[in-house]
Design a protein around this motif. Structure first.
Motif, PDB file in Angstrom:
ATOM      1  N   LEU A  76     -17.649  23.161 -23.101  1.00  0.00           N
ATOM      2  CA  LEU A  76     -17.426  22.931 -21.673  1.00  0.00           C
ATOM      3  C   LEU A  76     -16.371  21.868 -21.435  1.00  0.00           C
ATOM      4  N   LEU A 117     -15.264  27.948  -4.421  1.00  0.00           N
ATOM      5  CA  LEU A 117     -15.210  28.143  -5.870  1.00  0.00           C
ATOM      6  C   LEU A 117     -15.491  29.610  -6.169  1.00  0.00           C
ATOM      7  N   ARG A 118     -14.435  30.414  -6.119  1.00  0.00           N
ATOM      8  CA  ARG A 118     -14.610  31.857  -6.282  1.00  0.00           C
ATOM      9  C   ARG A 118     -14.989  32.190  -7.717  1.00  0.00           C
ATOM     10  N   ARG A 119     -14.334  31.527  -8.642  1.00  0.00           N
ATOM     11  CA  ARG A 119     -14.576  31.836 -10.048  1.00  0.00           C
ATOM     12  C   ARG A 119     -14.293  30.571 -10.834  1.00  0.00           C
ATOM     13  N   VAL A 120     -15.258  30.096 -11.563  1.00  0.00           N
ATOM     14  CA  VAL A 120     -15.052  28.935 -12.410  1.00  0.00           C
ATOM     15  C   VAL A 120     -15.455  29.344 -13.816  1.00  0.00           C
ATOM     16  N   ARG A 121     -14.551  29.115 -14.753  1.00  0.00           N
ATOM     17  CA  ARG A 121     -14.828  29.539 -16.120  1.00  0.00           C
ATOM     18  C   ARG A 121     -16.130  28.907 -16.623  1.00  0.00           C
ATOM     19  N   LEU A 169     -19.047  29.401 -15.739  1.00  0.00           N
ATOM     20  CA  LEU A 169     -20.146  29.301 -14.782  1.00  0.00           C
ATOM     21  C   LEU A 169     -20.380  30.632 -14.082  1.00  0.00           C
ATOM     22  N   PRO A 203     -25.929  23.943 -12.458  1.00  0.00           N
ATOM     23  CA  PRO A 203     -25.031  25.071 -12.717  1.00  0.00           C
ATOM     24  C   PRO A 203     -25.645  26.052 -13.728  1.00  0.00           C
ATOM     25  N   LEU A 241     -19.274  19.790 -11.839  1.00  0.00           N
ATOM     26  CA  LEU A 241     -19.143  21.040 -12.590  1.00  0.00           C
ATOM     27  C   LEU A 241     -18.054  20.888 -13.639  1.00  0.00           C
ATOM     28  N   PRO A 242     -18.265  21.456 -14.805  1.00  0.00           N
ATOM     29  CA  PRO A 242     -17.185  21.432 -15.805  1.00  0.00           C
ATOM     30  C   PRO A 242     -16.151  22.500 -15.460  1.00  0.00           C
ATOM     31  N   GLY A 243     -14.894  22.195 -15.744  1.00  0.00           N
ATOM     32  CA  GLY A 243     -13.879  23.236 -15.637  1.00  0.00           C
ATOM     33  C   GLY A 243     -13.267  23.424 -14.268  1.00  0.00           C
ATOM     34  N   ILE A 247     -20.733  20.162  -6.545  1.00  0.00           N
ATOM     35  CA  ILE A 247     -21.338  20.985  -5.499  1.00  0.00           C
ATOM     36  C   ILE A 247     -22.568  20.292  -4.929  1.00  0.00           C
ATOM     37  N   VAL A 293     -10.516  28.198  -5.478  1.00  0.00           N
ATOM     38  CA  VAL A 293     -10.495  27.883  -6.894  1.00  0.00           C
ATOM     39  C   VAL A 293     -10.860  29.124  -7.687  1.00  0.00           C
ATOM     40  N   ILE A 294      -9.935  29.571  -8.526  1.00  0.00           N
ATOM     41  CA  ILE A 294     -10.224  30.698  -9.420  1.00  0.00           C
ATOM     42  C   ILE A 294      -9.783  30.265 -10.807  1.00  0.00           C
ATOM     43  N   VAL A 295     -10.722  29.873 -11.635  1.00  0.00           N
ATOM     44  CA  VAL A 295     -10.412  29.450 -13.002  1.00  0.00           C
ATOM     45  C   VAL A 295     -10.983  30.486 -13.946  1.00  0.00           C
ATOM     46  N   GLU A 296     -10.125  31.299 -14.499  1.00  0.00           N
ATOM     47  CA  GLU A 296     -10.624  32.346 -15.413  1.00  0.00           C
ATOM     48  C   GLU A 296     -10.882  31.754 -16.783  1.00  0.00           C
TER      49      GLU A 296
END
Lengths: 732, 201
Positions: free
Chosen positions: A517, A563-567, A569, A582, B91-93, B101, B198-201
């Motif tokens: 992480l 936060l639509r997409r967080v790696r 999670l 989380p 949150l990480p990342g 949050i 935020v979109i972190v793939e």
């Protein structure tokens, strides 16, 4: 097994009844419009289809009486539809009789066998064009079938009920946590109560001898005794109350539990919808796509009567659409190409839903197109650097097909408007896995692709393993956790700088969760490692965590609109005690783990002997300040523990060894000055360096801080990282 | 005799004045009729004057708050609620400006630190923490703030748009700066900008 089959049969039957009700409603509406033999072609067509479907569905569940009527009825309608027979009032009337008979049978009312035979004979005669005398059949005597007890509700309004169910589950979890805390509270009374006063006999004698004492000390001692008695009584009373509260809260939690579980079960039944909802609009879309691509397609859909959880259907819509698009766009060849290889010009796409067991079903999307080309797949993967040449060589057929799920890989040479961007299949796979399903692909070159999705019929409750890592708490979906292990550190071996573990004869890679992480943490010394063995998409790997806190039901919430997409999670959940936690994404974890090359586990054994990280304690009541201080100090390589106020800090100092204390001045319970006083007064801690950090900026306070024995005094408003770090470096 | 005559005179005078007082007491110190009419007329005139036409667009209702020693403001129409913040979950990342949050009435809302977003020096530790939740149709997040100053009205024309030190990401999300050195955020822009997702793939 037989029980399972009986349950399956029962469900099929229930599904049929629901479907038949819908179809009969359509039929009744249609027939009602056939006033005096005036009907348009479309309505005849639609009635014919309804009767045909009803016949097929009744055959599949073994209701032969309905099937026979429908069969005869279908022949009549077919003749009318084909224009062989005109629609006469008699023929409309006999259709009404057939409808009434099927309605009765579907409602579970018995039908006189003679009447049924007569009806079938009449239907058959009518379909041959013979004139039938509408017999005053038994049906007229039968009570009209009413659809009592059935309400039609828009599927959308179920979402609100679902949300309430989720809230109820949350309350159940909270009530349980509260009951647990009250239990601990009640148990806490047992310690002071169990500790008896030393020399109790002596005291009793003393009470008796009080009278002999001089007046002044007698009153004083009497007062003391009274106070002790009163205190004891108060303690008993509070203990009693605590026990009662605990009992009441346990009952409340139990009640809520039953309510929530019952509600969830009921909702599950309410949420079952026929799978036909899922394929709505797909036939039209398929034809559109095919004509755009200059192809011809024949779409067959089977098993739409299957009852499936609405939430599953909602999630499946996009993946199914995508699979059908792919089949038409990439799979099927053009009519001329097909004829060249001896296939019929129209390509076939077959969607089939089959119930596999009481709680699972399969969805297959099959085409008879050109199939997947393994050589092309491998070449793409090589070009993208997903594989090395040797790996590509060694890849089995089944593994090679899995490559289509790799991000960015598309086998379509041409990026069309429809698909071919290589993003679709990974998204399909994600969506399927999110609802606890699996996707498999098989293909024969030149003969087509067969996608098989194995899915649950309903969304059951989500369970998660709760772990603590680097002072944070995370939930790991229980579906992905194969085992939890506790092993001595020697079980983890480092091979070529890669820590691994042998489990059940298999060598599994091990990664500390903090590394995966990117939390950055110094591995603490420990006698036992807590490990989670995860199983994701056929890969097994092990994560090292600090502590296992348990496994429990959770409700999954999204991370919010931003936060639509967080790696790594998947979402977040609220635990019973209100903590927001989380939820980790197992597939992402594996990907991130593969990408981490530095493992603290691999180096720690070397570093540990070379240099022990210095441990600092932060006492600070403001959580932002605490977080910031912690981040600054950790970034500088220190190991940091935190306390919320002076008293907590004092307890921590007495229990563990620290190299330095950073404390705020204004704190509840015990302030920074008092804490410093105590530290200096304690023989063990007297030499501990103390830095006071404060918002109070007055010479007087500074003097007071230094007088209490602080080594340094920093003011927050002029706070700079460097000055703090410099000060710490000077002190230790 | 003369004396007694003047005495009578004085008595009569006194009685008349007493009667006058009596009348005024009875009337509850009401002004004389003419005087009253005069005053009412004035008041009517004052009220009859048409109010100066207010430009509804000219004023901006904002929520003003302190953060790290600076004062910010954002149009109150974008603010869904302000709540005290006791704890958040990191949150990480996530990008550094996302602190974590929080749970707001059963919904999860992200918490942003404007100082990091605007690349401002992180001076001083803040103690008083509140969360201002900004809400749009497709977006929702909370801004970490030190202290709420309240709802104020600012004149749009008074906003200075070109300020030398406003560059880069800062200027993109600002409406301007007031004469009193308040930084006014562009709430609509913050909520609509896809870059804030935020979109972190």
């Amino acid at each position: 097994m037989s029980l399972d089959r009986a349950a399956l049969q029962q469900r099929l039957l229930e599904g049929f009844r629901a479907e038949a009700r819908e179809r009969l409603l359509v039929l009744a509406d249609g027939l009602a419009r056939w006033r005096e033999a005036i009907a348009d072609q479309a309505s005849v067509e639609s009635l014919f289809r309804e009767v045909h479907s009803l016949k097929g569905a009744s055959r599949s569940v073994g209701l032969s009486s309905i099937e026979r009527i429908c069969h005869a009825w279908e022949s009549l309608l077919s003749a009318v539809r084909g224009g062989d027979l005109p629609l006469t009032p008699e023929r409309v009337d006999i259709c009404r009789q057939a409808l009434a008979a099927v309605q009765m049978l579907n409602a579970g009312q018995p039908l006189d066998p003679d009447a049924q035979r007569q009806l079938i004979a009449q239907l058959e005669a009518a379909s041959r064009g013979e004139r039938v005398e509408p017999a005053p059949s038994v049906l007229d005597k039968a009570s009209p079938v009413t659809e009592s007890g059935i309400v039609r509700v828009p599927a959308k309004s179920l979402d609100a009920l679902l949300f309430h169910g989720e809230t109820l589950l949350q309350h159940k979890l909270e009530a349980r946590a509260l009951a647990q805390r009250l239990r601990e509270h009640a148990q806490g009374f047992e310690i002071p109560r169990s500790r008896s006063l030393p020399g109790i006999h002596g005291w009793r004698q003393l009470r008796e001898e009080l009278e002999a004492l001089p007046l002044a000390s007698r009153d004083l001692l009497k007062g003391l005794f009274d106070y002790l008695d009163w205190g004891q009584a108060q303690l008993d009373r509070l203990h009693f109350q605590a026990i009662n509260l605990e009992k009441a809260s346990r009952q409340l939690a139990m009640g809520l539990s039953q309510l929530s579980d019952g509600h969830a079960t009921e909702m599950l039944a309410v949420l079952l919808l026929p799978a036909g909802n899922l394929v709505e609009g797909i036939p039209a879309m398929a034809q559109d796509l095919a004509s755009q691509a200059g192809k011809r397609v024949e779409l067959r859909v089977n098993g739409t009567e299957l009852q499936i959880d609405k939430r599953i259907l909602d999630e499946l819509r996009a993946p199914l659409t995508h699979l059908v698009r792919n089949a038409i766009d990439h799979g099927l060849e053009s009519p001329s190409q097909r004829e060249a290889v001896g296939k019929p010009p129209a390509g076939r796409v077959h969607i089939e839903l089959v119930q596999e067991s009481a709680d699972r079903f399969s969805l297959c999307v099959r085409d008879d197109g050109c199939g997947l080309d393994i050589a092309v797949l491998k070449a793409r993967a090589l070009a993208m650097g997903l594989l090395t040449e040797d790996e590509a060589e060694a890849l089995s057929e089944a593994e090679a097909y899995k490559l289509i799920f790799a991000s960015g890989l598309s086998t379509s040479a041409m990026i069309t408007e429809l698909s071919g961007r290589g993003l679709g299949m990974p998204i399909v796979q994600e969506a399927i896995e999110r609802i606890g399903g699996r996707i498999e692909v098989a293909s024969l070159p030149g003969q087509g692709v067969d996608f098989r999705l194995d899915l649950p019929l309903s969304l059951s409750t989500f369970r998660a393993v709760i772990v603590r890592n680097a002072e944070r708490i995370f939930a790991v979906p229980a579906l992905a956790v194969e085992r939890c292990l506790r092993l001595p550190p020697s079980a983890v071996r480092t091979l070529e700088n890669r820590p691994s573990l042998v489990w059940e004869g298999q060598v599994l890679p091990v990664w500390p969760l903090a590394d995966v992480l990117g939390l950055g943490r110094l591995a603490p010394d420990r006698d036992e490692l807590t490990l989670l063995l995860l199983h994701v998409r056929g890969e097994r790997f092990v994560l090292l965590v600090d502590e296992l806190l348990g496994d429990q039901e959770i409700t999954v919430k999204s991370l919010g609109l931003q936060l639509r997409r967080v790696r790594n999670l998947l979402g977040a959940t609220v635990l019973g005690d209100g903590r927001l936690v989380p939820i980790l994404h197992p597939v992402d974890l594996y990907r991130s783990a593969l990408a981490t090359d530095v493992s603290t586990l691999a180096h720690s054994s070397v570093e540990r002997s070379a240099k022990r990280a210095q441990r600092l304690l932060i006492a600070e009541d403001s959580f932002t300040s605490r977080g910031l201080l912690k981040a600054i100090l950790e970034a500088a390589g220190y190991q940091v523990a935190t306390a919320n106020d002076g008293l907590e800090a004092w307890n921590a100092l007495k229990q563990e060894a620290f190299d330095l204390l950073v404390s705020d001045v204004e704190m509840p319970r015990m302030d920074g000055f008092a804490l410093t006083d105590r530290v200096r007064a304690d023989p063990e801690l007297a030499r501990l360096p103390v830095i006071l950090v404060t918002a109070l900026e007055s010479a007087e306070d500074r003097a007071r801080g230094l007088e209490a024995g602080a080594n340094a005094y920093l003011v927050k408003s002029g706070f700079a990282q460097d000055s703090l770090l410099d000060t710490i470096r000077r002190l230790i | 005799m003369n004396g007694s005559e003047s005495d009578d005179q004085r008595w009569a005078d006194m009685l008349r004045r007493l009667a006058d007082f009596d009348r005024r007491l009875q009337g509850g110190f009401a002004p004389a009729a003419e005087e009253r009419d005069q005053r009412l007329l004035e008041r009517t005139r004052a009220w009859a004057v048409a109010p100066e036409a207010e430009q509804p667009d000219g004023w901006l209702e904002v929520l003003a708050f302190n953060l790290g020693g600076e004062t910010y403001a954002v149009a109150s129409e974008h603010v869904a609620l302000v709540m005290p913040l006791s704890q958040y979950t990191p949150l990480p990342g996530t990008p550094p400006y996302v602190l974590g949050i929080v749970n707001v009435r059963g919904r999860i809302v992200s918490v942003l630190d404007l100082r990091v977003l605007f690349e401002l020096p992180n001076e001083g530790l803040s103690d008083k923490n509140f969360l201002a939740i900004l809400q749009g149709p497709e977006m929702e997040f909370g801004l970490l703030i030190d202290r709420v100053l309240g709802i104020r009205h600012i004149h749009r024309d008074a906003l200075q748009k070109q300020v030398a030190n406003l560059t880069g990401i800062r200027s993109a999300y600002l409406l301007g700066v007031t004469a009193g050195q308040w930084t006014v955020l562009d709430g609509a822009r913050l909520l609509d900008d896809p870059g804030m997702r935020v979109i972190v793939e």
